[in-house]
Design a protein around this motif. Structure first.
Motif, PDB file in Angstrom:
ATOM      1  N   GLU A 155      -5.894  -2.104   2.576  1.00 55.94           N
ATOM      2  CA  GLU A 155      -5.883  -0.746   2.024  1.00 55.94           C
ATOM      3  C   GLU A 155      -4.870   0.124   2.761  1.00 55.94           C
ATOM      4  OE1 GLU A 155     -10.565  -0.410   0.615  1.00 55.94           O
ATOM      5  OE2 GLU A 155     -10.007   0.083   2.670  1.00 55.94           O
ATOM      6  N   ILE A 156      -4.766  -0.105   4.075  1.00 58.52           N
ATOM      7  CA  ILE A 156      -3.785   0.666   4.837  1.00 58.52           C
ATOM      8  C   ILE A 156      -2.378   0.390   4.313  1.00 58.52           C
ATOM      9  CG2 ILE A 156      -2.664   0.839   7.104  1.00 58.52           C
ATOM     10  CD1 ILE A 156      -5.457   0.547   8.330  1.00 58.52           C
ATOM     11  N   ASP A 157      -2.094  -0.897   4.068  1.00 54.00           N
ATOM     12  CA  ASP A 157      -0.760  -1.226   3.555  1.00 54.00           C
ATOM     13  C   ASP A 157      -0.514  -0.543   2.211  1.00 54.00           C
ATOM     14  OD1 ASP A 157      -0.262  -2.714   5.756  1.00 54.00           O
ATOM     15  OD2 ASP A 157      -0.786  -4.641   4.841  1.00 54.00           O
ATOM     16  N   ALA A 158      -1.536  -0.541   1.364  1.00 60.06           N
ATOM     17  CA  ALA A 158      -1.383   0.099   0.062  1.00 60.06           C
ATOM     18  C   ALA A 158      -1.134   1.595   0.236  1.00 60.06           C
ATOM     19  CB  ALA A 158      -2.622  -0.141  -0.791  1.00 60.06           C
ATOM     20  N   ALA A 159      -1.890   2.211   1.147  1.00 62.47           N
ATOM     21  CA  ALA A 159      -1.749   3.650   1.356  1.00 62.47           C
ATOM     22  C   ALA A 159      -0.367   3.981   1.943  1.00 62.47           C
ATOM     23  CB  ALA A 159      -2.858   4.163   2.262  1.00 62.47           C
ATOM     24  N   VAL A 160       0.115   3.112   2.835  1.00 63.83           N
ATOM     25  CA  VAL A 160       1.448   3.323   3.416  1.00 63.83           C
ATOM     26  C   VAL A 160       2.493   3.352   2.307  1.00 63.83           C
ATOM     27  CG1 VAL A 160       3.252   2.161   4.746  1.00 63.83           C
ATOM     28  CG2 VAL A 160       0.982   2.480   5.734  1.00 63.83           C
ATOM     29  N   ALA A 161       2.343   2.419   1.360  1.00 65.84           N
ATOM     30  CA  ALA A 161       3.291   2.381   0.242  1.00 65.84           C
ATOM     31  C   ALA A 161       3.231   3.671  -0.561  1.00 65.84           C
ATOM     32  CB  ALA A 161       2.984   1.178  -0.648  1.00 65.84           C
ATOM     33  N   VAL A 162       2.021   4.194  -0.724  1.00 68.74           N
ATOM     34  CA  VAL A 162       1.873   5.446  -1.472  1.00 68.74           C
ATOM     35  C   VAL A 162       2.586   6.587  -0.743  1.00 68.74           C
ATOM     36  CG1 VAL A 162       0.226   7.201  -2.212  1.00 68.74           C
ATOM     37  CG2 VAL A 162      -0.241   4.788  -2.661  1.00 68.74           C
ATOM     38  N   VAL A 163       2.384   6.649   0.571  1.00 69.23           N
ATOM     39  CA  VAL A 163       3.042   7.712   1.343  1.00 69.23           C
ATOM     40  C   VAL A 163       4.550   7.608   1.167  1.00 69.23           C
ATOM     41  CG1 VAL A 163       3.451   8.640   3.647  1.00 69.23           C
ATOM     42  CG2 VAL A 163       1.158   7.875   2.996  1.00 69.23           C
ATOM     43  N   ARG A 164       5.071   6.362   1.209  1.00 68.22           N
ATOM     44  CA  ARG A 164       6.517   6.177   1.007  1.00 68.22           C
ATOM     45  C   ARG A 164       6.954   6.710  -0.351  1.00 68.22           C
ATOM     46  NH1 ARG A 164       7.371   0.979   3.841  1.00 68.22           N
ATOM     47  NH2 ARG A 164       7.835   1.767   5.920  1.00 68.22           N
ATOM     48  N   ARG A 165       6.162   6.381  -1.362  1.00 69.24           N
ATOM     49  CA  ARG A 165       6.541   6.825  -2.707  1.00 69.24           C
ATOM     50  C   ARG A 165       6.557   8.345  -2.796  1.00 69.24           C
ATOM     51  NH1 ARG A 165       3.713   2.509  -4.623  1.00 69.24           N
ATOM     52  NH2 ARG A 165       1.797   3.683  -4.973  1.00 69.24           N
ATOM     53  N   ILE A 166       5.572   8.959  -2.173  1.00 64.71           N
ATOM     54  CA  ILE A 166       5.521  10.426  -2.210  1.00 64.71           C
ATOM     55  C   ILE A 166       6.750  10.997  -1.518  1.00 64.71           C
ATOM     56  CG2 ILE A 166       4.277  12.458  -1.369  1.00 64.71           C
ATOM     57  CD1 ILE A 166       1.694  10.810  -1.686  1.00 64.71           C
ATOM     58  N   HIS A 167       7.066  10.409  -0.348  1.00 62.77           N
ATOM     59  CA  HIS A 167       8.226  10.888   0.401  1.00 62.77           C
ATOM     60  C   HIS A 167       9.503  10.732  -0.423  1.00 62.77           C
ATOM     61  CE1 HIS A 167      11.146  10.530   3.924  1.00 62.77           C
ATOM     62  NE2 HIS A 167      10.790  11.794   3.857  1.00 62.77           N
ATOM     63  N   ALA A 168       9.566   9.634  -1.165  1.00 64.93           N
ATOM     64  CA  ALA A 168      10.761   9.366  -1.968  1.00 64.93           C
ATOM     65  C   ALA A 168      10.942  10.388  -3.088  1.00 64.93           C
ATOM     66  CB  ALA A 168      10.680   7.959  -2.560  1.00 64.93           C
ATOM     67  N   THR A 169       9.883  11.106  -3.434  1.00 67.84           N
ATOM     68  CA  THR A 169      10.046  12.123  -4.472  1.00 67.84           C
ATOM     69  C   THR A 169      10.607  13.413  -3.902  1.00 67.84           C
ATOM     70  OG1 THR A 169       7.846  13.059  -4.203  1.00 67.84           O
ATOM     71  CG2 THR A 169       8.064  11.233  -5.747  1.00 67.84           C
ATOM     72  N   GLY A 170      10.877  13.424  -2.607  1.00 66.32           N
ATOM     73  CA  GLY A 170      11.522  14.598  -2.037  1.00 66.32           C
ATOM     74  C   GLY A 170      10.597  15.525  -1.294  1.00 66.32           C
ATOM     75  N   ILE A 171       9.347  15.099  -1.099  1.00 67.51           N
ATOM     76  CA  ILE A 171       8.411  15.950  -0.373  1.00 67.51           C
ATOM     77  C   ILE A 171       8.484  15.622   1.115  1.00 67.51           C
ATOM     78  CG2 ILE A 171       5.974  16.509  -0.050  1.00 67.51           C
ATOM     79  CD1 ILE A 171       5.583  15.809  -3.019  1.00 67.51           C
ATOM     80  N   THR A 172       8.614  16.659   1.912  1.00 69.57           N
ATOM     81  CA  THR A 172       8.601  16.490   3.354  1.00 69.57           C
ATOM     82  C   THR A 172       7.158  16.228   3.788  1.00 69.57           C
ATOM     83  OG1 THR A 172      10.401  18.053   3.471  1.00 69.57           O
ATOM     84  CG2 THR A 172       9.217  17.625   5.518  1.00 69.57           C
ATOM     85  N   ILE A 173       6.973  15.287   4.718  1.00 70.62           N
ATOM     86  CA  ILE A 173       5.604  14.905   5.070  1.00 70.62           C
ATOM     87  C   ILE A 173       5.391  14.986   6.572  1.00 70.62           C
ATOM     88  CG2 ILE A 173       3.963  12.971   5.105  1.00 70.62           C
ATOM     89  CD1 ILE A 173       5.103  12.060   2.463  1.00 70.62           C
ATOM     90  N   VAL A 174       4.228  15.521   6.956  1.00 69.90           N
ATOM     91  CA  VAL A 174       3.773  15.431   8.335  1.00 69.90           C
ATOM     92  C   VAL A 174       2.505  14.598   8.290  1.00 69.90           C
ATOM     93  CG1 VAL A 174       2.888  16.674  10.337  1.00 69.90           C
ATOM     94  CG2 VAL A 174       4.703  17.684   8.927  1.00 69.90           C
ATOM     95  N   ILE A 175       2.509  13.465   8.990  1.00 73.56           N
ATOM     96  CA  ILE A 175       1.333  12.601   8.946  1.00 73.56           C
ATOM     97  C   ILE A 175       0.698  12.490  10.329  1.00 73.56           C
ATOM     98  CG2 ILE A 175       2.804  10.533   9.113  1.00 73.56           C
ATOM     99  CD1 ILE A 175       0.619   9.054   7.504  1.00 73.56           C
ATOM    100  N   VAL A 176      -0.598  12.829  10.391  1.00 79.67           N
ATOM    101  CA  VAL A 176      -1.368  12.651  11.615  1.00 79.67           C
ATOM    102  C   VAL A 176      -2.028  11.295  11.492  1.00 79.67           C
ATOM    103  CG1 VAL A 176      -3.355  13.438  12.937  1.00 79.67           C
ATOM    104  CG2 VAL A 176      -1.815  15.091  11.884  1.00 79.67           C
ATOM    105  N   GLU A 177      -1.817  10.435  12.468  1.00 83.42           N
ATOM    106  CA  GLU A 177      -2.358   9.091  12.318  1.00 83.42           C
ATOM    107  C   GLU A 177      -2.609   8.475  13.693  1.00 83.42           C
ATOM    108  OE1 GLU A 177      -3.536   7.360   9.719  1.00 83.42           O
ATOM    109  OE2 GLU A 177      -4.024   5.995  11.357  1.00 83.42           O
ATOM    110  N   HIS A 178      -3.756   7.784  13.794  1.00 84.40           N
ATOM    111  CA  HIS A 178      -4.086   7.114  15.045  1.00 84.40           C
ATOM    112  C   HIS A 178      -3.303   5.814  15.214  1.00 84.40           C
ATOM    113  CE1 HIS A 178      -6.995   9.750  16.542  1.00 84.40           C
ATOM    114  NE2 HIS A 178      -7.934   9.517  15.645  1.00 84.40           N
ATOM    115  N   LEU A 179      -3.098   5.123  14.105  1.00 86.62           N
ATOM    116  CA  LEU A 179      -2.471   3.810  14.190  1.00 86.62           C
ATOM    117  C   LEU A 179      -0.961   3.971  14.367  1.00 86.62           C
ATOM    118  CD1 LEU A 179      -4.381   1.957  11.361  1.00 86.62           C
ATOM    119  CD2 LEU A 179      -4.638   1.655  13.820  1.00 86.62           C
ATOM    120  N   LEU A 180      -0.502   3.718  15.590  1.00 88.62           N
ATOM    121  CA  LEU A 180       0.918   3.909  15.858  1.00 88.62           C
ATOM    122  C   LEU A 180       1.756   2.911  15.066  1.00 88.62           C
ATOM    123  CD1 LEU A 180       1.049   4.814  19.623  1.00 88.62           C
ATOM    124  CD2 LEU A 180       0.533   6.201  17.638  1.00 88.62           C
ATOM    125  N   ARG A 181       1.155   1.758  14.773  1.00 88.86           N
ATOM    126  CA  ARG A 181       1.855   0.772  13.941  1.00 88.86           C
ATOM    127  C   ARG A 181       2.281   1.405  12.612  1.00 88.86           C
ATOM    128  NH1 ARG A 181      -0.378  -2.464   9.879  1.00 88.86           N
ATOM    129  NH2 ARG A 181      -2.565  -2.123  10.327  1.00 88.86           N
TER     130      ARG A 181
END
Lengths: 234, 291, 651
Positions: free
Chosen positions: C579-605
């Protein structure tokens, strides 16, 4: 002392622990390290009976306490120093300590216990009638430990005792862990300060994403690349 | 002179409201149950005192020997049901509102909707009064005040000094950690709710001692008692006595100097101001409650 | 929908009005109209209460205040100043609405006043008004006021026909208003406030304004109906209006009928009035309030959602029960009269509707076209662009994709925030440029979530300044900050539980940066759901989807406001690796639409995979800031994560 087998835990539909096995021998200090969000606190809370959405066994001295209600887990000799200290802020230091000895079985040991805690943390004795909420972070941590000691545990669960504390205070807390262990109390320590945790403990487990990914003697784990990678979440 | 007399009498009357408020405040603060049915229990307590004194000739004050244990059981049973059905804070307000209406109507069906007052021959206290210096105090309000002090001090001491009291305070602050130290919230909750209901029996007796009562009297108490609970700080039993005296004095002084009709105005404005600016009690800084 | 619905109200009004106008020709006993008048009065009152307390969830015990102000306005103006009755009705409504705005202005200014505190506040209001009326001899003076009988048109046979018609006008207007509110932005805003007020505010809903509007409508209807009440009782006293009976009745009616729907209070009022009337007629007057109290106490525990929602699930069973019981009693004809039979039928229908049964089957889950298979972790640029290509015009990628950063979008200067004496953030200065994907990391308690709360306006900084797109946002209400272009997700997903997945997203579009009407918003919501691969669940309720899907919904809703910068607060917490991998892909897609993103995340990977830049906080201060590789090898950072000696040993 403690034998956890195949422990799984959930928050609603989200699984937080996946088949965790671990053990703590009598008189041993064992630490659990791992990145934030790995499930360390869930593990400790499950053992303490505060998180009950679990599967698997949690045996304390051979008795499975996994289905025992939280207020009965203490009867088996387990006490908790919770993450973030969670002292009763609107009660005095003294009342917090007395509350540790709430269970009938341990009430007779109250005054001896108070003496022992005051000897361990003299500052708590000085601030006996002060509200716990007005203590500094370090003093609150000592109070949380003292409160747990008054429950006369044979196994002490400590969840992130160094969190948010200044280094000098952290030294004091770890000295206290050694002193408590020297009295024969087993300790299961969850700690984000990996180096210090491994120093004080005999063995350690590395928990990452809800699974035990490594375990071994503290000497083996100290400086291991695997530990470093898991803790950094890389 | 008359204002001072009014103020002192008001302070004593405030004692009775403190007794009414004590149980409500404690169950709200400790158990997170806002029990409007508490007013129903006070009402039943008042009628039972009336009935026992009038029909059986028992001394009105001694009726609490019977009503207190009875009410304890009722309160504990109610808490058991609330706990079992998982009624949380806000739902408890509605459920207990329903229960209050049921109790009031039942009382009306049993004792009629008319005023009931104990006659002088069964209630020797009603006509007595005590003079202290230049001031005269009716016996019922003095008795109420004595009970208020005894109950509040006793409750305060229990909360401060006994294991059960500490357990309750700990439980109110952090249920999870409290349970880790062996605190069984079910049992403790039932005991507290039982004691709260028992105090309602006493409050009912105190009210019947000096006043006529009708089934709709609880509506007159609700405002006054909530004012006391909120000003005193929810769950703070010492604050209840202080706030009771304050509210009683204020209302009596307003009645004496302006008009009795104005006293609810001042009182409820005080509640609104308190709710707006100090919803966790006069003695508690707003910031802590907001946590 | 809207026009047809309102047309229905006109028809209903005409049909019901005809009953009064041609009553004698129809041979209808006046008794039925008197009963109907009572029902209509309570329909208006319960509907009035429900607009605020049902739709927005702000439970009020103060309905008597509005009735009282309405009744006293008509009584005093008509009885003491000879003002024409018809004129007093609008004046009563306006006075009552002004009072409502005063109460709302006090209560809604301060945020935490939900639930019991608001309820107690409103409880106090009628008591104050009662005291004012008693004291002021111009109003009441403790004597009560006689209301002059209004003249009624000669084409009506009796005064009761007139009262019925007046109540009908107000009740139909009230219900039509409630219907209209429910089906417009206004109603959606109120529903979102009821479900999750903070989230609604953060998505751009001007919650204060909508709450004020709602309480004003409540006051307006309550006052108008109260004015008629004065005419009906003929003699207004403090006890008749300012007591707890009126709030009790409206609460019981709305709880019984259902609070989320315009029809709920109508059903509740009709059932309660019928029960009350039959109890009184059968000599059980003393049981009236007992039954009422029992209905309230039992329903809150057993069926807090009320009749309406359940009636939709068992309409035929209810109709059959109604007809069968009424019919059988009529045929047997051994007890009571027609009204008794009918009421018995209604009670049977209510019992059938409320009978506990199996929970409604969760919405059928259509197979997920892509989410069933975890989306590959390495979404390449092409796929990201393509997947957003069919996601509608508003999500077209612009030139600022990974690496190509633009102008400064977020500027924090010396931002400090205390909690009591604790310094959660201490003088943090930070710039974020358009097109960046910033990973915000740090040990527990380092101030990450505090920073997110400051950026979204949920908290105010103790000192320092924050500007977004050149605009100072410190002190702005969160919905304004949302309109400036900041959007966020919550660590624990907080969907609007009463709305479908699609409507959750549509809400954000309706109230976001470029506001849309509902139909268009629902259309556009599809595109946002596509970005997170949730289209197959569009019709599900949030309770029916899993945590991972709820977190994806949280993201879909956040991007639906068309933000410039998106704050993801631990959006991946509690997910399994796939699920994390799927969510990462979603974040990428959102970023690709031109939205600037700040992500708080525990998993440094995850942060390493995603971020173009990493910012590390430790104990409230900025510890490191730079590209992921450099930052992760920074000895200070490693020490913050591993403990004091770590940097000395190295690897």
């Amino acid at each position: 002392m403690l034998e956890v087998r195949e422990l799984e835990a959930w928050y609603g539909q989200a699984q937080a622990l996946w088949g965790v096995d671990l053990s703590v021998a009598d008189g041993e200090v064992v630490c659990i390290v791992g990145p934030n969000g790995a499930g360390k606190s869930t593990l400790v809370q499950s053992i303490a009976g505060l998180h009950r959405s679990t599967r698997g066994t949690i045996a304390v001295d051979g008795v499975d306490v996994a289905r025992v209600p939280a207020h009965r887990v203490g009867d088996h000799g387990v006490a908790l120093v919770p993450e973030g200290r969670r002292v009763f802020a609107r009660m005095t230091v003294h009342d917090n300590l007395v509350l540790g000895a709430y269970r009938r079985a341990v009430r007779p040991g109250l005054s001896a216990g108070l003496d022992r805690v005051h000897a361990l943390f003299p500052r708590l004795g000085e601030r006996s009638s002060q509200l716990a909420g007005s203590l500094s972070g370090g003093e609150q941590q000592m109070l949380a430990i003292g409160r747990a000691l008054l429950a006369q545990p044979r196994l002490l669960l400590m969840d992130e005792p160094s969190l948010g504390l200044a280094p000098v205070v952290v030294d004091e807390v770890f000295d206290a862990i050694r002193a408590i262990n020297a009295d024969g109390v087993s300790v299961l320590l969850v700690e984000q300060d990996v180096e210090r945790a491994l120093e004080v403990s005999a063995r350690g487990y590395v928990l990452a994403e809800g699974r035990i990914v490594a375990s071994g003697s503290s000497a083996e784990l100290t400086g291991s690349a695997l530990v470093r990678r898991s803790v950094l979440g890389l | 002179m008359t204002t001072l007399q009014a103020a002192l009498s008001g302070a004593l009357v405030g004692g009775m409201f403190a007794v009414m408020a004590a149980g409500l405040s404690l169950t709200w603060g400790m158990l997170r149950v806002i029990n409007l049915a508490h007013f129903g229990l006070i009402l039943v307590g008042a009628y039972l005192t009336f009935e026992l004194a009038t029909s059986w000739g028992i001394d009105p004050i001694l009726t609490i020997v019977l009503t207190v244990p009875l009410m304890f059981l009722v309160g504990a049973g109610l808490q058991w049901a609330f706990d079992r059905l998982g009624v949380e804070e806000f739902a408890s307000l509605l459920v207990s509102f329903g229960l209050l209406i049921i109790v009031m109507q039942t009382v009306s069906n049993v004792w009629s909707a008319d005023f009931q007052r104990m006659d002088g021959d069964v209630n020797p206290y009603a006509t007595e009064s005590v003079s202290i210096g230049r001031f005269v105090f009716p016996a019922p309000t003095l008795i109420a005040f004595v009970f208020a002090v005894v109950i509040v001090v006793a409750a305060d001491q229990v909360l401060r000094r006994t294991f059960a009291g500490r357990a309750l305070r700990a439980f109110a602050e952090d249920r999870t950690v409290a349970s880790a130290f062996g605190i069984d919230h079910r049992r403790l909750g039932m005991v507290l709710a039982g004691l709260s209901a028992a105090s309602a029996a006493v409050a009912g007796m105190l009210f019947a001692l000096g006043n006529a009562v009708t089934p709709s009297t609880p509506f007159e108490w609700i405002g006054m008692v909530f004012a006391v609970v909120i000003l005193g700080g929810i769950g703070q039993v010492g604050g209840v006595l202080l706030a009771g005296v304050l509210v009683g004095t204020l209302s009596a002084v307003v009645s004496a100097t302006w008009s009795p009709a104005l006293s609810p105005l001042v009182l409820f404005s005080a509640i609104i101001l308190a709710l707006l600016f100090r919803p966790y009690g006069l003695l508690t800084p707003a910031a802590r409650g907001a946590r | 929908m809207m026009a047809r619905g309102l047309g229905g109200f006109v028809l209903a009004f005409a049909a019901l009005a005809a009953l009064a106008v041609w009553r004698e020709d129809l041979g209808l006993p006046i008794f039925y109209l008197v009963l109907a008048s009572t029902a209509l009065f309570w329909i208006a009152q319960a509907t009035s209460w429900n607009v605020l307390s049902g739709y927005s969830g702000y439970f009020s015990f103060g309905q008597g205040a509005f009735v009282g102000v309405g009744a006293y306005t008509t009584a005093v103006l008509g009885g003491r100043h000879g003002v024409d009755f018809y004129l007093t009705v609008p004046v009563a409504a306006v006075f009552s609405a002004l009072l409502a705005l005063l109460v709302g202005g006090l209560a809604f200014r301060l945020r935490s006043f939900r639930g019991e505190i608001f309820a107690l506040l409103t409880l106090a209001v009628p008591f104050i008004l009662a005291a004012l009326a008693r004291v002021n001899s111009e109003i009441d003076g403790g004597q009560g006021v006689v209301v002059p009988v209004a003249e009624y048109p000669e084409w009506l046979a009796q005064f009761q026909d007139f009262l019925y018609l007046l109540n009908l006008v107000v009740a139909v207007a009230a219900v039509a208003a409630a219907f209209a509110i429910q089906h417009t932005r206004f109603g959606w805003a109120l529903a979102s406030i009821r479900d999750a007020e903070d989230v609604a505010e953060g998505l751009g809903v001007a919650t204060f304004r909508y709450k004020m509007l709602a309480i004003a409508v409540t006051g307006l209807i309550g006052g108008a109906a109260g004015s008629l009440f004065a005419l009906q009782i003929g003699f207004v006293t403090v006890e008749s209006v300012f007591g707890l009976t009126i709030p009790l009745f409206v609460i019981v009616m709305s709880v019984l009928g259902g609070r989320a729907h315009w029809l709920g209070p109508v059903l509740g009022a009709v059932v309660i009035v019928l029960i009350q009337d039959r109890l009184s007629a059968s000599g059980f007057e003393g049981w009236n309030l007992i039954v009422l109290g029992a209905i309230l106490a039992v329903l809150v525990v057993v069926a807090p959602d009320g009749l309406q929602a359940r009636l939709w699930r068992r309409p035929w069973q209810a109709a059959v029960a109604l007809v069968a019981v009424t019919g059988v009693l009529a045929i047997v004809d051994g007890w009571g009269g027609p009204l008794d039979w009918f009421v018995a039928g209604v009670l049977a229908a209510v019992a059938v509707v409320l009978w506990p049964g199996k929970a409604p089957a969760p919405a059928e889950r259509r197979p997920a076209p892509s989410a069933a298979v975890p989306v590959p972790t390495d979404v390449d640029r092409g796929e990201a662009a393509e997947s957003s290509g069919h996601s509608g015009p508003q999500l077209r990628p612009n030139s600022t994709i990974d690496g190509e950063v633009g102008e400064v979008l977020v500027e924090c200067r010396d931002v400090t925030r205390y909690f009591g004496g604790v310094r959660a953030l201490d003088g943090v200065s930070l710039q974020i440029r358009a097109g960046e994907l910033v990973g915000l990391v740090g040990p527990n308690g380092s101030g990450k979530t505090t920073l997110v709360n400051l950026l979204s306006g949920a908290l105010r900084p103790t000192s320092g300044s924050i500007a977004v797109a050149g605009r100072d946002i410190v002190g702005l209400a969160p919905h304004r900050i949302a309109h400036v272009g900041v959007s966020r997700t919550h660590q624990i997903p907080k969907p609007f539980e009463s709305m479908t997945v699609r409507d959750n997203v549509a809400m954000a579009i309706m109230f976001g940066r470029s506001a849309r009407p509902l139909a268009a918003a629902r259309e556009e919501a599809q595109a946002c759901l596509d970005v997170v691969h949730l289209r197959h669940l569009a019709d599900a309720k949030p309770a029916e989807i899993n945590l991972h899907e709820r977190q994806l919904l949280e993201m879909a809703r956040a991007i639906a406001t068309k933000p410039k910068v998106l704050l993801l607060d631990e959006a991946l917490a509690g997910l399994n690796p796939a699920e994390i991998d799927a969510a990462v892909a979603v974040v990428r897609r959102i970023h690709a639409t031109g939205i600037t993103i700040v992500i708080v995340e525990h998993l440094l990977r995850v942060v390493n995979q995603l971020a173009t830049r990493v910012v590390v906080l430790n104990q409230g201060a900025l510890l490191a800031d730079g590209d992921p590789r450099t930052v992760m090898n920074d000895p200070d950072v490693i020490r913050a994560y591993l403990g004091r000696h770590a940097h000395a040993r190295g690897t």
